[in-house]
Design an enzyme around this catalytic site. Structure first.
Site, PDB file in Angstrom:
ATOM      1  N   ASP A 160       0.884  -1.017   0.108  1.00  0.00           N
ATOM      2  CA  ASP A 160      -0.010  -0.044  -0.141  1.00  0.00           C
ATOM      3  C   ASP A 160       0.829   1.339   0.123  1.00  0.00           C
ATOM      4  OD1 ASP A 160      -2.423   1.379  -0.079  1.00  0.00           O
ATOM      5  OD2 ASP A 160      -3.252  -0.154   1.398  1.00  0.00           O
ATOM      6  N   ASP A 180     -10.825   2.516  -2.819  1.00  0.00           N
ATOM      7  CA  ASP A 180     -11.391   0.948  -2.186  1.00  0.00           C
ATOM      8  C   ASP A 180     -12.921   0.908  -2.955  1.00  0.00           C
ATOM      9  OD1 ASP A 180      -9.199   0.917  -0.810  1.00  0.00           O
ATOM     10  OD2 ASP A 180     -10.145   0.856   1.258  1.00  0.00           O
TER      11      ASP A 180
HETATM   12  C1  GAL Z   1      -6.240   0.798   2.069  1.00  0.00           C
HETATM   13  C2  GAL Z   1      -6.236   0.077   0.810  1.00  0.00           C
HETATM   14  C3  GAL Z   1      -7.411  -1.339   1.270  1.00  0.00           C
HETATM   15  C4  GAL Z   1      -6.776  -1.876   2.474  1.00  0.00           C
HETATM   16  C5  GAL Z   1      -6.353  -1.101   3.493  1.00  0.00           C
HETATM   17  C6  GAL Z   1      -5.644  -1.709   4.818  1.00  0.00           C
HETATM   18  O1  GAL Z   1      -5.311   1.984   1.753  1.00  0.00           O
HETATM   19  O2  GAL Z   1      -6.852   0.666  -0.341  1.00  0.00           O
HETATM   20  O3  GAL Z   1      -7.597  -1.884   0.160  1.00  0.00           O
HETATM   21  O4  GAL Z   1      -5.637  -2.835   2.081  1.00  0.00           O
HETATM   22  O5  GAL Z   1      -5.871   0.213   3.218  1.00  0.00           O
HETATM   23  O6  GAL Z   1      -5.646  -0.981   5.743  1.00  0.00           O
END
Ligand code: GAL
Length: 659
Positions: A395, A457
């Site tokens: 991420d 997301d």
């Molecule tokens: C977000 C990501 C999600 C998930 C989340 C975990 O930034 O887009 O898919 O991985 O973090 O904290």
């Protein structure tokens, strides 16, 4: 007292939104009920930008308006009594990055004004349109050619002059009560080999591949010309071992049972490329969020090992929420109390012929606030290799502390660094640049990614699925074997709300779910199931186990999908390795303006007839058409093919040229 206040509020609202009969009044956009503005990130803000700060566009402050985010739509009933609508539009300065967006005004389905594409830093643009005779006006903010990310869009000082009322139309669609109907026939008792036709591995690294095959058990697997170093377990069909010599090997796979047999060539390419077809697996985030634990991961592995592996599903990917609160003295990041032993967990997943994926962030912390890999990239890659990790979602969160003013170069840097760390270990680890950075598809491959998150997301809401899925054409050309756009998880089955809580059935209708899976397959997207795997109903199972649909996703050419917008919907198509073409005919409002909502419930129950004119796709002559969800031949068609498609649904077909 509260009641009195609310009556007073309503009186005030009526006063503003309904002028005295015959008198022209000014009604500001920000006085309308913003609940009916539908947008694909955040919520509409009154007199503030979408992030909640005061309006500012190219350094100029504005007092009032609505802050929104593309794709944004508001449909307004003017009762035919408005005379004008005027104001300014702009991309708000309060935004870490900048996205391209375009504002449009559509009066009774006719485009009457467009801002042209604008982005952060461009001065606000004025508009003033004549509304005499217009009944309905749509305010639209479209993405401007780079997807929906970072389009912080402001309608500024926008006002109507009218002698009537200004009534926002409900944007909440009527829920359609169509039972979750199953289209996929059960696989035949005779053996059938499914899944990828090509496998990329690096010489010297461990190979693990379960041959996906359906058919009545027990089945027996065998292979000819298996490269040296590999072995095949005849009972489970799992290939293991290490290939030492680079080269391309055509392995003849055979599966037999008491009902018959099937053979297929599996091309194993031992070289510098992996992930030659999009990964298919499960990810913990959409259902469990940070509450994921070992039991949930085991449930997923158990179900995949029993019911999905036959169709090519292989990755069990844990998302955020596994990390210990502190690194050990040696700097190693272990699992927290929910994950006492990753080596054991990985081992049990591998024993089933499945693979294991992990999550981290290049920042000091992950998006969920756990420890990230910043400063420990080589250490973490080595730990993961030791555990037996096969996939990494990396991420971005908290890297903004390291690069507070991000440029493309600065965002790319930590991804390249982790790539180098992954290259230093002796495992084939699929690498997901797991953050929807601006235009990530232009550099994700260069940073060493096998896939990159192209958007925000996903959630199980139709407008979010459409905003993500139907705009992937902006990045489609980045797709090739080993390199995929990742539009996020499949929101089918039982999912969490706000990630981790209130597990519920996907809020998408049956037809919307067929649309979702079909679109992802046409786009060669990684297929990552987002649901609770302890229970999967028959409908969801039918969505995940249609081998002809999956074959569209897994086609070895990984050709970019193309989009054709038609008045009655959208057509997406992709050329496949055998010379056929996979085509999805989608019954969707082609521009997502919500005109369909304004036409009442009846249209939502109707099927729309859609005609595919072969020449629109550059095709000539006759084609045999096959319905992929039903796995049925529909006949031979010359020049065109017509069908009817349910509301928000799809017909996914394959066209084979008639010889
Ligand atoms: C977000 C990501 C999600 C998930 C989340 C975990 O930034 O887009 O898919 O991985 O973090 O904290």
């Amino acid at each position: 007292m509260r009641r009195m206040m609310s009556i007073f509020g309503w009186v005030l609202l009526l006063f503003f939104c309904c002028p005295l009969p015959g008198r022209t009044a000014t009604i500001f956009l920000d006085e309308l009920d913003t609940r009916y503005m539908l947008q694909d990130w955040g919520t509409p803000q009154v007199n503030k930008s979408v992030l909640g700060g005061a309006f500012r566009v190219a350094g100029v402050d504005y007092a009032r308006g609505i802050g929104t985010h593309s794709i944004s739509r508001l449909l307004i009933d003017l009762e035919g009594k408005a005379t004008s609508f005027s104001g300014w539009v702009g991309a708000d300065d309060l935004n870490d990055f900048s996205g391209d967006m375009e504002f449009e005004l559509i009066a009774d389905e006719v485009l009457v004004w467009t801002s042209g594409v604008i982005r952060k830093g461009v001065p606000a643009r004025p508009f003033a349109i004549d509304l005499r005779g217009v009944r309905k006006l749509a305010l639209l903010v479209k993405e401007g050619g780079d997807g929906i990310m970072y389009d912080h869009a402001d309608w500024l000082d926008a006002r109507f002059e009218t002698t009537g009322r200004i009534i926002p139309e409900q944007s909440v669609p009527v829920k359609i009560d169509v039972a979750k109907y199953i289209l996929t026939p059960l696989p035949p008792a005779q053996p059938r080999i499914n899944g990828p036709k090509v496998l990329g591995v690096r010489p010297g690294n461990p190979v693990l591949f379960a041959i996906p095959a359906t058919g009545e058990r027990p089945v027996r697997f065998s292979a000819e010309h298996l490269p040296e170093g590999l072995t095949l377990d005849p009972a489970s069909g799992v290939i293991r071992g290490i290939i030492r010599e680079a080269g391309a090997y055509n392995v003849a796979i055979r599966v037999e049972n008491s009902k018959g047999s099937d053979v297929r060539i599996l091309r194993i390419e031992a070289g510098d490329r992996i992930c030659l077809t999009p990964p298919m697996g499960w990810n913990s985030w959409n259902c469990w969020g940070l509450k994921v634990d070992e039991q949930k991961v085991n449930d997923a592995a158990d179900l995949m090992g029993r019911k999905l592996i036959q169709h090519g599903w292989s990755y069990i990917n844990i998302d955020d929420g596994w990390e210990a609160a502190q690194r050990s003295v040696g700097g190693m990041l272990n699992g927290n109390a929910k994950f006492p032993d990753f080596r054991r967990l990985c081992g049990s997943i591998h024993d089933k012929g499945l693979k294991f994926g992990i999550y981290s962030s290049p920042g000091p912390r992950t998006c969920g606030g756990h420890l990230g890999s910043y400063g420990y990239e080589v250490k973490d890659a080595a730990t993961w290799a030791d555990w037996g990790v096969d996939y990494l979602k990396y991420d971005y969160c908290y890297y903004s502390q390291i690069a507070p003013v991000p440029t493309e170069e600065l965002i790319k840097r930590p991804y390249t660094l982790m790539r180098q760390a992954l290259d230093s270990v002796k495992r084939d680890i699929v690498y997901c640049v797991g953050f929807g950075a601006p235009n990530v598809w232009n550099w994700g491959r260069e940073a060493g990614g096998n896939q990159w998150r192209t958007t925000r997301d996903i959630t199980d809401e139709w407008n979010v699925v459409t905003a993500i899925g139907f705009f992937q054409d902006v990045c489609a050309s980045a797709v090739s074997p080993g390199h995929y756009n990742d539009p996020d998880m499949l929101v089918v089955g039982r999912l969490g709300q706000g990630w981790g809580d209130k597990v519920h059935d996907s809020r998408l209708t049956a037809d919307e779910q067929y649309t979702h899976v079909s679109l992802w397959c046409l786009q060669s997207a990684p297929l990552l199931i987002g649901c609770d795997m302890s229970e999967i109903d028959d409908f969801t199972m039918n969505l995940l186990t249609n081998d002809e649909v999956i074959a569209v996703d897994q086609d070895p050419l990984a050709m970019p999908a193309r989009k054709l917008v038609k008045p009655e919907g959208q057509v997406w198509y992709k050329y496949l390795e055998d010379g056929s073409i996979a085509i999805g005919l989608f019954n969707v409002d082609p521009y997502f303006i919500l005109w369909d909502k304004s036409r009442g419930e009846s249209i939502q129950r109707e099927k729309t007839s859609m005609t595919l004119v072969f020449s629109d796709l550059g095709l000539k002559g006759k084609y045999r058409v096959r319905d992929l969800w039903r796995q049925q031949d529909l006949g031979t068609f010359d020049g065109s093919y017509s069908t009817s498609v349910p509301y928000h649904g799809v017909q996914l077909i394959r066209l084979m040229p008639e010889k």
